[in-house]
Design a protein around this motif. Structure first.
Motif, mmCIF file in Angstrom:
data_model
loop_
_atom_site.group_PDB
_atom_site.id
_atom_site.type_symbol
_atom_site.label_atom_id
_atom_site.label_comp_id
_atom_site.label_asym_id
_atom_site.label_seq_id
_atom_site.Cartn_x
_atom_site.Cartn_y
_atom_site.Cartn_z
ATOM 1 N N LEU A 1 0.814 -1.132 0.034
ATOM 2 C CA LEU A 1 -0.217 -0.018 -0.158
ATOM 3 C C LEU A 1 0.752 1.261 0.005
ATOM 4 C CD1 LEU A 1 -2.756 -0.480 2.608
ATOM 5 C CD2 LEU A 1 -3.004 -0.589 0.293
ATOM 6 N N LEU A 2 0.404 2.113 -0.669
ATOM 7 C CA LEU A 2 1.004 3.515 -0.692
ATOM 8 C C LEU A 2 0.126 4.626 -1.168
ATOM 9 C CD1 LEU A 2 4.298 3.870 -1.060
ATOM 10 C CD2 LEU A 2 4.017 3.820 -3.590
ATOM 11 N N LEU A 3 0.339 5.759 -0.430
ATOM 12 C CA LEU A 3 -0.740 6.827 -0.684
ATOM 13 C C LEU A 3 0.046 8.103 -1.497
ATOM 14 C CD1 LEU A 3 -2.428 7.512 2.761
ATOM 15 C CD2 LEU A 3 -3.230 6.057 0.801
ATOM 16 N N ILE A 4 -0.598 8.630 -2.216
ATOM 17 C CA ILE A 4 -0.016 9.800 -2.995
ATOM 18 C C ILE A 4 -1.245 11.125 -3.047
ATOM 19 C CG2 ILE A 4 1.460 8.702 -4.403
ATOM 20 C CD1 ILE A 4 -0.364 8.452 -6.962
ATOM 21 N N GLY A 5 -0.544 12.284 -3.512
ATOM 22 C CA GLY A 5 -1.771 13.436 -3.539
ATOM 23 C C GLY A 5 -2.269 13.665 -2.109
ATOM 24 N N ASP A 6 -3.360 14.289 -2.643
ATOM 25 C CA ASP A 6 -4.201 14.674 -1.425
ATOM 26 C C ASP A 6 -4.541 13.530 -0.269
ATOM 27 O OD1 ASP A 6 -4.560 17.230 -2.263
ATOM 28 O OD2 ASP A 6 -6.668 17.122 -2.479
ATOM 29 N N ALA A 7 -4.356 12.419 -0.863
ATOM 30 C CA ALA A 7 -4.772 11.161 0.410
ATOM 31 C C ALA A 7 -3.462 11.050 1.219
ATOM 32 C CB ALA A 7 -4.707 9.839 -0.726
ATOM 33 N N ALA A 8 -2.303 11.671 0.981
ATOM 34 C CA ALA A 8 -1.303 11.729 1.834
ATOM 35 C C ALA A 8 -1.145 12.740 2.338
ATOM 36 C CB ALA A 8 -0.057 11.521 0.933
ATOM 37 N N GLY A 9 -2.069 14.077 2.049
ATOM 38 C CA GLY A 9 -1.934 15.174 2.839
ATOM 39 C C GLY A 9 -0.585 16.147 2.443
ATOM 40 N N LEU A 10 -0.577 16.528 1.048
ATOM 41 C CA LEU A 10 0.742 17.141 0.584
ATOM 42 C C LEU A 10 0.654 18.221 0.267
ATOM 43 C CD1 LEU A 10 1.992 14.084 -1.389
ATOM 44 C CD2 LEU A 10 2.630 14.590 0.981
ATOM 45 N N ALA A 11 -0.596 19.168 0.063
ATOM 46 C CA ALA A 11 -0.667 20.409 -0.617
ATOM 47 C C ALA A 11 0.183 21.727 0.146
ATOM 48 C CB ALA A 11 -2.065 21.092 -0.518
ATOM 49 N N TYR A 12 0.742 22.476 -0.697
ATOM 50 C CA TYR A 12 1.627 23.661 -0.136
ATOM 51 C C TYR A 12 0.763 24.372 0.863
ATOM 52 C CZ TYR A 12 5.098 22.868 -3.871
ATOM 53 O OH TYR A 12 6.017 22.334 -4.629
ATOM 54 N N PRO A 13 1.595 24.580 2.165
ATOM 55 C CA PRO A 13 0.958 25.482 3.136
ATOM 56 C C PRO A 13 0.518 26.649 2.891
ATOM 57 C CG PRO A 13 3.114 24.891 3.745
ATOM 58 C CD PRO A 13 3.034 24.281 2.361
ATOM 59 N N GLN A 14 1.433 27.547 2.266
ATOM 60 C CA GLN A 14 1.053 29.059 2.108
ATOM 61 C C GLN A 14 -0.140 29.285 1.082
ATOM 62 O OE1 GLN A 14 3.845 27.931 1.399
ATOM 63 N NE2 GLN A 14 5.367 28.868 3.028
ATOM 64 N N SER A 15 -0.185 28.537 0.102
ATOM 65 C CA SER A 15 -0.998 28.578 -1.243
ATOM 66 C C SER A 15 -2.169 27.713 -1.187
ATOM 67 C CB SER A 15 -0.291 28.717 -2.309
ATOM 68 O OG SER A 15 0.340 27.391 -2.694
ATOM 69 N N GLY A 16 -2.153 26.654 -0.624
ATOM 70 C CA GLY A 16 -2.892 25.439 -1.002
ATOM 71 C C GLY A 16 -2.926 24.838 -2.187
ATOM 72 N N GLU A 17 -1.698 25.093 -3.042
ATOM 73 C CA GLU A 17 -1.768 24.369 -4.370
ATOM 74 C C GLU A 17 -1.591 23.100 -4.027
ATOM 75 O OE1 GLU A 17 1.825 25.683 -6.546
ATOM 76 O OE2 GLU A 17 1.436 24.265 -8.177
ATOM 77 N N GLY A 18 -2.285 22.235 -4.498
ATOM 78 C CA GLY A 18 -2.065 20.595 -4.298
ATOM 79 C C GLY A 18 -1.826 19.835 -5.616
ATOM 80 N N ILE A 19 -1.851 20.476 -6.690
ATOM 81 C CA ILE A 19 -1.798 19.568 -8.105
ATOM 82 C C ILE A 19 -0.280 19.352 -8.163
ATOM 83 C CG2 ILE A 19 -2.086 19.582 -10.468
ATOM 84 C CD1 ILE A 19 -4.470 21.297 -10.182
ATOM 85 N N ARG A 20 0.630 20.152 -7.818
ATOM 86 C CA ARG A 20 1.847 20.149 -7.913
ATOM 87 C C ARG A 20 2.654 19.033 -6.928
ATOM 88 N NH1 ARG A 20 7.290 24.366 -7.710
ATOM 89 N NH2 ARG A 20 8.819 22.537 -7.964
#
Ligand SMILES: Cc1cc2nc3c(=O)[nH]c(=O)nc-3n(C[C@H](O)[C@H](O)[C@H](O)COP(=O)(O)OP(=O)(O)OC[C@H]3O[C@@H](n4cnc5c(N)ncnc54)[C@H](O)[C@@H]3O)c2cc1C
Length: 377
Positions: free
Chosen positions: A271-290
Motif C-alpha cells: 500500500l502507498l498513498l499519493i496526492g491529497d490522500a497523503a496530505g501534501l498541499a503547499y501550506p501557504q497557497s493550498g496548491e495541491g496539484i504540483r
C-alpha cells in the motif's frame, strides 16, 4: 461469468496524482488499472491554477492541450487583504495557467495508458496471501491510494478525516459567463485576483479562465466557512468585482496542508498513498496539484525499483523521497506564539501592501514556488 480483474498495480483515484503515477508505471511495462468512483469527464472542486513546473513534470504539450480545452495564461496577479488597497503585480511573461479540472483530469486519464474501471467506488479491501482483493473482484499485489482527502485506502491505513485532522476547508463555484457578463466582468483572464482574509488564515480568489469564472475561498482552522464565503461574495459585489449574482451554489471540499501535527501513515505492505490522500498541499497557497504530481513521480520511481516486491521495507524509500523534497512531515509548534495576534496582523497588512514584498515573497515564493525547480526536469 467471472468479472475478476488482475493487475500489477491498482491505482484508486483518477485525479492528477493517480493518472501521473499510472502513466509512469505503464511506461515501465506494468499492467496498471485505475479505479474511480466517478465516470469521466467529472468535475472537481478546484480553482484550476497550474504553476509552470507542473507542465514540465507532466510533459504537457500545451498546443495539443489547448486545441479543444481552456488554457488561460496568467501574466500577473492582483492581491489585497480584504478591505485593504490592492497591489497589481505584472510579470510581463506567462507565470501560470488556468485550466478547468473537468477537462484537465479527463485529458490526463486518457493519456495515462492505464486500464480504467470507472463508476465504481472502492468499497472493500482485504489482504490474502500477500495479495489484495479489492471489492471482492480485483486482485493485485499493490494498491496506490490516490483517492483525494477522503481516500478509502488512506482510511484503511488509519487516516480519520473529520476526526483528528486539521484540514483547510474551501468553497468554490465555476460557471460559464454569458456574453453580457463577459463584457461587464472586471476580472481579467491574465490577472487572477487574490483576497487574503484579515486574520491571514486563508484567502479568496476570482479567477477568469476564458469564458469561465471561478470564485472561492479557503481557510485553515475552526470557523464558519459558509458565513465567511457569503461575506466575501458581498464584498466582491460591493466593490464591483462581481457585478452580477452567482448563478450556482458553491461546492465545498476539505484537504490537508503539509506538514501536519499528525501526518497520515504513508505506506504499508502492498500500500502507498499519493496526492491529497497523503496530505501534501503547499501550506501557504493550498496548491495541491504540483505536490500531487510530484508525489506520483516519486511513488512510481519507488515502485519500479521495488521490482514486484512490495513489502513496507521496499516502499520506505518513497517516504524518504517525500521528506527530502517537502521537508519533515510532522509540523513544528507555531513560531512566535507569544506575538499578539493584532501585531502579527498589522505587520502582515503592512508587508502585503508593499509591492516588493508581494512580488518576491507572497507570489514568487509562496504561490509560484520559483525557488524550487521541477522534479526530474
Ligand atoms: C476549492 C479548492 C481550490 C483548489 N484550487 C487549487 C488550484 O488552483 N491549484 C492547485 O494546484 N490545487 C488546488 N486545490 C487542491 C487540488 O484540487 C488538490 O490538491 C488535487 O486535486 C489533488 O489531486 P489528487 O489526484 O490527489 O486527488 P483528486 O483530484 O481529489 O482525485 C481523487 C479521485 O479519487 C476518486 N475517489 C474518491 N473516493 C474514491 C473511492 N472511494 N473509490 C474510488 N475512487 C475514489 C475521486 O472521484 C477523484 O477522481 C484546490 C482545492 C480546493 C478544495
Amino acid at each position: 461469468v467471472s468479472n475478476t480483474e488482475h493487475c500489477d498495480v491498482l491505482v484508486v483515484g483518477g485525479g492528477p496524482a493517480g493518472t501521473t503515477c499510472a502513466r509512469h508505471l505503464v511506461a515501465a511495462g506494468l499492467d496498471v488499472a485505475i479505479l474511480d468512483r466517478q465516470t469521466f469527464p467529472r468535475d472537481k472542486v478546484c480553482a484550476g491554477w497550474l504553476t509552470p513546473p507542473v507542465i514540465t513534470e507532466l510533459g504537457l504539450d500545451l498546443n495539443d492541450y489547448a486545441r479543444e480545452r481552456v488554457l488561460q495564461p496568467f501574466t500577473g496577479f492582483r492581491t489585497e487583504i480584504i478591505g485593504g488597497t490592492p497591489v497589481d503585480t505584472d510579470y510581463g511573461e506567462v507565470v501560470s495557467y488556468g485550466i478547468r479540472r473537468m477537462e484537465f483530469d479527463h485529458y490526463l486519464l486518457e493519456r495515462s495508458g492505464a486500464r480504467t474501471l470507472l463508476g465504481e467506488p472502492l468499497s472493500h479491501m482485504e489482504r490474502e496471501g500477500g495479495l489484495w482483493w479489492v471489492n471482492d473482484r480485483i486482485r493485485t499485489p499493490l494498491v496506490i491510494g490516490a483517492g483525494g482527502h477522503f481516500c478509502p485506502v488512506a482510511r484503511h491505513l488509519g487516516a480519520r478525516p473529520g476526526r483528528d485532522e486539521h484540514p483547510v476547508t474551501a468553497q468554490e463555484v465555476e460557471f460559464r459567463l454569458t456574453w453580457e457578463q463577459q463584457d461587464h466582468c472586471p476580472v481579467e483572464g491574465a490577472r487572477p485576483e487574490l483576497f487574503f482574509t484579515p486574520d491571514l488564515t486563508g484567502y479568496g480568489w476570482c479567477v477568469r479562465k476564458g469564458g469561465h469564472l471561478n470564485i472561492g475561498l479557503g481557510k485553515a482552522g475552526q470557523h464558519r466557512l459558509g458565513r465567511e464565503v457569503s461575506e466575501f461574495c458581498r464584498y466582491l459585489q460591493a466593490n464591483g468585482r462581481l457585478p452580477f449574482r452567482l448563478p450556482e451554489k458553491m461546492q465545498g471540499h476539505a484537504y490537508l496542508l503539509y506538514p501536519q501535527q499528525r501526518p497520515r501513515p504513508l505506506f504499508a505492505d502492498g500500500l502507498l498513498l499519493i496526492g491529497d490522500a497523503a496530505g501534501l498541499a503547499y501550506p501557504q497557497s493550498g496548491e495541491g496539484i504540483r505536490p500531487a504530481v510530484e508525489s506520483a513521480l516519486m511513488a512510481a520511481e519507488t515502485v519500479v525499483e521495488a521490482a514486484g516486491e512490495y513489502s513496507a521495507g521496499r516502499l520506505q524509500p518513497y517516504a524518504e523521497r517525500l521528506a527530502a523534497r517537502f521537508g519533515p512531515r510532522r509540523a513544528e509548534p507555531e513560531r512566535m506564539p507569544w506575538l499578539p495576534r493584532s501585531l502579527k496582523h498589522s505587520l502582515a497588512t503592512h508587508l502585503m501592501s508593499n509591492p516588493l514584498f508581494t512580488r518576491h515573497v507572497v507570489l514568487d515564493r509562496w504561490f509560484l514556488h520559483r525557488q524550487q525547480p521541477p522534479l526530474f526536469p
